[in-house]
Design a protein around this motif. Structure first.
Motif, PDB file in Angstrom:
ATOM      1  N   VAL A  83       7.327   5.553 -17.412  1.00 51.60           N
ATOM      2  CA  VAL A  83       6.744   6.286 -16.289  1.00 51.60           C
ATOM      3  C   VAL A  83       6.366   5.267 -15.226  1.00 51.60           C
ATOM      4  N   LYS A  84       7.098   5.277 -14.127  1.00 50.09           N
ATOM      5  CA  LYS A  84       6.812   4.338 -13.034  1.00 50.09           C
ATOM      6  C   LYS A  84       6.173   5.108 -11.889  1.00 50.09           C
ATOM      7  N   ILE A  85       5.061   4.574 -11.374  1.00 46.43           N
ATOM      8  CA  ILE A  85       4.345   5.214 -10.268  1.00 46.43           C
ATOM      9  C   ILE A  85       4.641   4.439  -8.983  1.00 46.43           C
ATOM     10  N   PRO A  86       5.516   4.976  -8.118  1.00 48.93           N
ATOM     11  CA  PRO A  86       5.850   4.259  -6.885  1.00 48.93           C
ATOM     12  C   PRO A  86       4.960   4.597  -5.694  1.00 48.93           C
ATOM     13  N   TRP A  87       4.229   5.759  -5.763  1.00 48.20           N
ATOM     14  CA  TRP A  87       3.480   6.210  -4.585  1.00 48.20           C
ATOM     15  C   TRP A  87       2.233   6.969  -5.006  1.00 48.20           C
ATOM     16  N   MET A  88       1.111   6.694  -4.315  1.00 52.41           N
ATOM     17  CA  MET A  88      -0.153   7.374  -4.550  1.00 52.41           C
ATOM     18  C   MET A  88      -0.825   7.663  -3.204  1.00 52.41           C
ATOM     19  N   TYR A  89      -1.448   8.826  -3.132  1.00 53.08           N
ATOM     20  CA  TYR A  89      -2.214   9.209  -1.941  1.00 53.08           C
ATOM     21  C   TYR A  89      -3.568   9.711  -2.422  1.00 53.08           C
ATOM     22  N   TYR A  90      -4.630   9.083  -1.977  1.00 57.12           N
ATOM     23  CA  TYR A  90      -5.952   9.366  -2.515  1.00 57.12           C
ATOM     24  C   TYR A  90      -6.626  10.608  -1.946  1.00 57.12           C
ATOM     25  N   GLY A  91      -6.051  11.216  -0.914  1.00 59.64           N
ATOM     26  CA  GLY A  91      -6.724  12.332  -0.288  1.00 59.64           C
ATOM     27  C   GLY A  91      -7.985  11.864   0.417  1.00 59.64           C
ATOM     28  N   TYR A  92      -8.859  12.791   0.773  1.00 64.83           N
ATOM     29  CA  TYR A  92     -10.083  12.411   1.465  1.00 64.83           C
ATOM     30  C   TYR A  92     -11.112  13.537   1.385  1.00 64.83           C
TER      31      TYR A  92
END
Length: 211
Positions: A126-135
């Protein structure tokens, strides 16, 4: 009436886009081996992850450190950095595996995924290339999202994938009373919820193979 119809159409298009963005492609034939395995090895890899609008992890951490020092103090910045390492190396991977296995228990022939299980015949990377933390901006907020690349292979041939697929922009469920509010640094718990969604969606997709 025309304005209402236009609004409903826009809402439907937005919902359809969200559903399509989170669809997980599954090949029943390529993954048929899952139904005959009791356990699989699983490895979760954050190397090379980018944050939000293509910010590297190293740049993101430097930015967060400066922000927290400027708004609070060095001690809080150091604590957030320590928490980040714990979430990345322990809490997020454990969450993904636990949610995945708990949902798979509902299906007849589902294997259990165990991290660093060297005795298993097959491996899921499982590779995680992108994350967005929100706000959280007071009256306005947005959940975290995560994209994962999934690669199934035999354990003795880890660089020869049998099947690859993607979980695209899985979105967590926002709940300010459950640790999702904004501190000085972005909520690591908010990201845990996006990872929870990704695991649940993968288990639901694998139902086509193991139930």
């Amino acid at each position: 009436m025309k304005q209402l119809t236009t609004s409903l159409l826009a809402a439907f298009c937005l919902l359809s886009t969200s559903i399509l963005a989170q669809h997980i492609d599954i090949d029943k034939k390529a993954l048929s081996f899952l139904a005959s395995e009791e356990t699989l090895n699983i490895q979760i890899d954050f190397n090379g992850v980018v944050i939000d609008n293509n910010v590297s992890e190293s740049d993101f951490l430097v930015k967060m450190h400066k922000k927290i020092v400027n708004h609070r103090d060095q001690a809080e910045a150091d604590q957030w950095a320590k928490d980040y390492v714990e979430f990345k190396n322990e809490i997020w991977p454990a969450t993904f595996i636990e949610v995945l296995n708990n949902k798979l228990k509902d299906y007849k022939n589902a294997p259990q995924f165990i991290e660093n299980n060297t005795d298993a015949n097959y491996l899921l990377k499982v590779k995680i290339p992108w994350m967005y933390y929100g706000y959280d901006a007071g009256i306005v907020n947005e959940p975290a999202k995560v994209t994962m690349l999934l690669e199934f292979s035999k354990s003795d041939a880890p660089n020869e994938p049998l099947f690859t697929t993607e979980i695209s922009r899985a979105m967590g469920k926002y709940n300010k009373t459950d640790g999702d509010g904004e501190g000085v640094g972005p909520s690591l718990n908010r990201m845990r919820k996006a990872i929870t969604t990704a695991a649940y969606k993968l288990a639901k997709a694998l139902k086509r193979v193991v139930d």
